[in-house]
Each structure stands twice: as structure tokens, then as C-alpha cells.
Design a protein around this motif. Structure first.
Motif, PDB file in Angstrom:
ATOM      1  N   GLN A  44       0.838  -1.199   0.000  1.00  0.00           N
ATOM      2  CA  GLN A  44       0.000   0.000   0.000  1.00  0.00           C
ATOM      3  C   GLN A  44       0.875   1.252   0.000  1.00  0.00           C
ATOM      4  OE1 GLN A  44      -3.419   0.063   2.787  1.00  0.00           O
ATOM      5  NE2 GLN A  44      -3.031  -2.125   3.067  1.00  0.00           N
ATOM      6  N   ALA A  45       1.907   1.230   0.831  1.00  0.00           N
ATOM      7  CA  ALA A  45       2.815   2.380   0.897  1.00  0.00           C
ATOM      8  C   ALA A  45       3.585   2.539  -0.407  1.00  0.00           C
ATOM      9  CB  ALA A  45       3.781   2.218   2.068  1.00  0.00           C
ATOM     10  N   PHE A  46       3.934   1.411  -1.041  1.00  0.00           N
ATOM     11  CA  PHE A  46       4.669   1.482  -2.304  1.00  0.00           C
ATOM     12  C   PHE A  46       3.800   2.094  -3.398  1.00  0.00           C
ATOM     13  CE2 PHE A  46       6.029  -0.436  -6.370  1.00  0.00           C
ATOM     14  CZ  PHE A  46       7.310   0.109  -6.425  1.00  0.00           C
ATOM     15  N   VAL A  47       2.528   1.741  -3.442  1.00  0.00           N
ATOM     16  CA  VAL A  47       1.627   2.336  -4.431  1.00  0.00           C
ATOM     17  C   VAL A  47       1.595   3.854  -4.247  1.00  0.00           C
ATOM     18  CG1 VAL A  47      -0.765   2.527  -5.206  1.00  0.00           C
ATOM     19  CG2 VAL A  47       0.192   0.277  -4.680  1.00  0.00           C
ATOM     20  N   ALA A  48       1.438   4.303  -2.998  1.00  0.00           N
ATOM     21  CA  ALA A  48       1.385   5.741  -2.735  1.00  0.00           C
ATOM     22  C   ALA A  48       2.681   6.421  -3.157  1.00  0.00           C
ATOM     23  CB  ALA A  48       1.111   5.985  -1.250  1.00  0.00           C
ATOM     24  N   PHE A  49       3.807   5.794  -2.861  1.00  0.00           N
ATOM     25  CA  PHE A  49       5.100   6.350  -3.241  1.00  0.00           C
ATOM     26  C   PHE A  49       5.258   6.396  -4.758  1.00  0.00           C
ATOM     27  CE2 PHE A  49       9.410   5.274  -4.667  1.00  0.00           C
ATOM     28  CZ  PHE A  49      10.120   6.365  -4.183  1.00  0.00           C
ATOM     29  N   GLU A  50       4.958   5.298  -5.415  1.00  0.00           N
ATOM     30  CA  GLU A  50       5.166   5.198  -6.864  1.00  0.00           C
ATOM     31  C   GLU A  50       4.257   6.166  -7.619  1.00  0.00           C
ATOM     32  OE1 GLU A  50       7.153   3.700 -10.178  1.00  0.00           O
ATOM     33  OE2 GLU A  50       7.565   3.399  -8.049  1.00  0.00           O
ATOM     34  N   VAL A  51       3.004   6.261  -7.224  1.00  0.00           N
ATOM     35  CA  VAL A  51       2.077   7.171  -7.891  1.00  0.00           C
ATOM     36  C   VAL A  51       2.485   8.620  -7.633  1.00  0.00           C
ATOM     37  CG1 VAL A  51      -0.308   8.005  -7.948  1.00  0.00           C
ATOM     38  CG2 VAL A  51       0.155   5.538  -7.909  1.00  0.00           C
ATOM     39  N   VAL A  60      -2.005  10.831 -12.857  1.00  0.00           N
ATOM     40  CA  VAL A  60      -2.607   9.502 -12.879  1.00  0.00           C
ATOM     41  C   VAL A  60      -3.024   9.134 -11.459  1.00  0.00           C
ATOM     42  CG1 VAL A  60      -2.164   7.053 -13.287  1.00  0.00           C
ATOM     43  CG2 VAL A  60      -1.305   8.749 -14.904  1.00  0.00           C
ATOM     44  N   VAL A  61      -4.278   8.787 -11.292  1.00  0.00           N
ATOM     45  CA  VAL A  61      -4.881   8.409  -9.991  1.00  0.00           C
ATOM     46  C   VAL A  61      -4.240   9.155  -8.811  1.00  0.00           C
ATOM     47  CG1 VAL A  61      -5.865   6.194 -10.624  1.00  0.00           C
ATOM     48  CG2 VAL A  61      -3.461   6.282 -10.010  1.00  0.00           C
ATOM     49  N   PRO A  62      -4.291  10.488  -8.799  1.00  0.00           N
ATOM     50  CA  PRO A  62      -3.644  11.229  -7.709  1.00  0.00           C
ATOM     51  C   PRO A  62      -4.201  10.896  -6.330  1.00  0.00           C
ATOM     52  CG  PRO A  62      -5.095  12.662  -8.990  1.00  0.00           C
ATOM     53  CD  PRO A  62      -4.965  11.390  -9.756  1.00  0.00           C
ATOM     54  N   GLU A  63      -5.433  10.388  -6.287  1.00  0.00           N
ATOM     55  CA  GLU A  63      -6.024  10.036  -4.991  1.00  0.00           C
ATOM     56  C   GLU A  63      -5.303   8.879  -4.314  1.00  0.00           C
ATOM     57  OE1 GLU A  63      -8.231   7.617  -8.127  1.00  0.00           O
ATOM     58  OE2 GLU A  63      -7.422   9.655  -7.944  1.00  0.00           O
ATOM     59  N   LEU A  64      -4.522   8.118  -5.064  1.00  0.00           N
ATOM     60  CA  LEU A  64      -3.784   6.987  -4.481  1.00  0.00           C
ATOM     61  C   LEU A  64      -2.360   7.361  -4.085  1.00  0.00           C
ATOM     62  CD1 LEU A  64      -4.759   3.970  -6.801  1.00  0.00           C
ATOM     63  CD2 LEU A  64      -5.803   4.692  -4.636  1.00  0.00           C
TER      64      LEU A  64
END
Length: 238
Positions: free
Chosen positions: A126-133, A156-160
Motif C-alpha cells: 500500500q505504501a509502495f503504491v502511494a510512493f510510486e504514484v 494519474v490516480v492522484p487520490e492513491l
């Protein structure tokens, strides 16, 4: 679940070296082993799907090197077969509603990765998704500003994601790289350092395996970049 549930899988995996060293196994080999362990296999598959999509972009852009996907078929990577249904774009990110057509695919991928991370209760992923996005959008903002374009059209999907401003130092390092290859390596080094800070070392749980998968993905990608650079220089393959 018990933190030590995957003790035998974790301890059976070869040690990964630093960026620039040869990956000791392929993503496909890790995925085969992880799939025998239940839910953690879904986490590993979701991670490697992202690398397969990067290979697909390269192939469709004219890269002559044969792809080595871990999740997708070679036909799907070459654009000759459909992608999995999990990558179908939502109405808000369908082709024609985004400035860059490939952003619709990446929006679907990040939503899928986030959903898998939450369903499997992987705090690391979950943290990696937030970091990568957040990092991706920070780079998109920098590129848009340099071209005099509206940055919000390229998010791209800034909410994530994390706040793109949290990645200002990473963008500065990327922008100061002397060439595109060095810029890509700079970003992967930043990703590697982030993993070192946030992985679940010696927990023997699924998050340790997820972090291992992301590290292996980066090692494999770095290895491909090295091979491509050697070919451009006319050097023989090792």
C-alpha cells in the motif's frame, strides 16, 4: 496472520545484491514459488505485472529485444492478445478521457495494485503504491511545466499517491541526470533507497516477500538497461 508464516519461503530465497548486480533468479521463478504459498503469490504477481507493462510499452515503441514477461503472455506484451480484465480502464480513465492514452492503462494498473495490497493487508505494498504514484505524478508535473502545459491534465490516480511535492528532491536528481539512461537509473536508485527504509526485513511475513519482489524487479530492470547500453556501445554480451 503470523509474521513468520513464510519463514521457509523467505529463507530459501537467494540473497539480492545491490543495484547493478546480477539478479540471482528471474521474476518468473519467484512467482512460481510464491504461487505455492497462497495470498502472497497474488502480491508478487501484482508487482511483476507492472514490469510486464513496462516491457509492453518498450516493445510497442519498437524495442527489438524479445520480452521476458512473468505474468503476461508474450503475445499480450507484443499487443497481439488482450490484457487481463483487471486492467480494463474505469470510465474516468478510459482512452479519450486522458491526455496520454497509456495513462488509462497505468491508472487501471495502480488501482489493481492498490486493491490487491488492501485485500491482502500488505502495508508495504500500500505504501509502495502511494510512493510510486506520487513520484510518477511529480515527474509528470515537472515535464508539463517544462513544456508550458497544464500539469493536472497529466496526473494519474492522484487520490492513491503521496503529495507530489514530497518528491521534489527526487525530481531535482532526475532532472540533473546527464542523459536519459542515467535519469532512469537515478529513479530506480531512489526507489531502492525507499524500499530499504520501508521494507519488513526479518519479519518472515508477506511484506518481506513483497519487498523482495520489488527489489528483484528493479534488479532485473537495471540488468536490462545494462544490456541495452552495452549493445548500443557495440560491446559483446557477458
Amino acid at each position: 496472520m503470523a509474521a513468520s508464516r513464510y519463514y521457509y519461503l523467505v529463507t530459501s530465497l537467494p540473497t539480492l545484491g545491490d543495484l547493478g548486480t546480477a539478479p540471482p533468479l528471474t521474476p518468473g521463478a519467484l512467482l512460481d514459488r510464491a504461487r505455492d504459498e497462497g495470498g502472497v503469490g497474488e502480491l508478487v504477481e501484482a508487482v511483476f505485472l507492472g514490469d510486464d507493462l513496462l516491457q509492453r510499452e518498450s516493445v510497442l515503441a519498437g524495442d527489438p529485444e524479445p520480452p521476458e514477461p512473468a505474468v503476461l503472455s508474450r503475445e499480450a506484451v507484443r499487443g497481439e492478445a488482450p490484457l487481463p480484465e483487471v486492467l480494463e480502464p474505469s470510465d474516468s480513465a478510459a482512452p479519450g478521457t486522458v491526455r496520454v492514452p497509456s495513462d488509462a492503462l497505468w491508472a487501471s494498473y495502480y488501482r489493481y495494485l492498490d486493491r490487491v495490497a488492501r485485500e491482502q493487508r500488505s502495508e508495504f505494498l500500500q505504501a509502495f503504491v502511494a510512493f510510486e504514484v506520487g513520484l510518477r505524478n511529480a515527474l509528470a508535473i515537472a515535464r508539463a511545466k517544462a513544456l508550458g502545459l497544464e500539469p493536472t491534465d497529466y496526473l494519474v490516480v492522484p487520490e492513491l499517491g503521496d503529495d507530489p511535492a514530497d518528491h521534489d528532491s527526487a525530481v531535482a536528481e532526475w532532472a540533473s541526470a546527464p542523459d536519459p539512461l542515467s535519469a532512469l537509473r537515478t529513479l530506480d536508485r531512489i526507489r531502492w533507497d525507499w524500499i530499504t527504509e520501508y521494507d519488513a526485513w526479518f519479519t518472515f511475513g508477506q511484506d518481506e516477500i513483497a519487498a523482495y519482489a520489488v527489489r528483484l524487479m528493479l534488479l532485473t530492470r537495471w540488468d536490462r538497461l545494462d544490456a541495452a547500453a552495452q549493445k548500443l556501445r557495440g560491446e559483446p554480451a557477458p
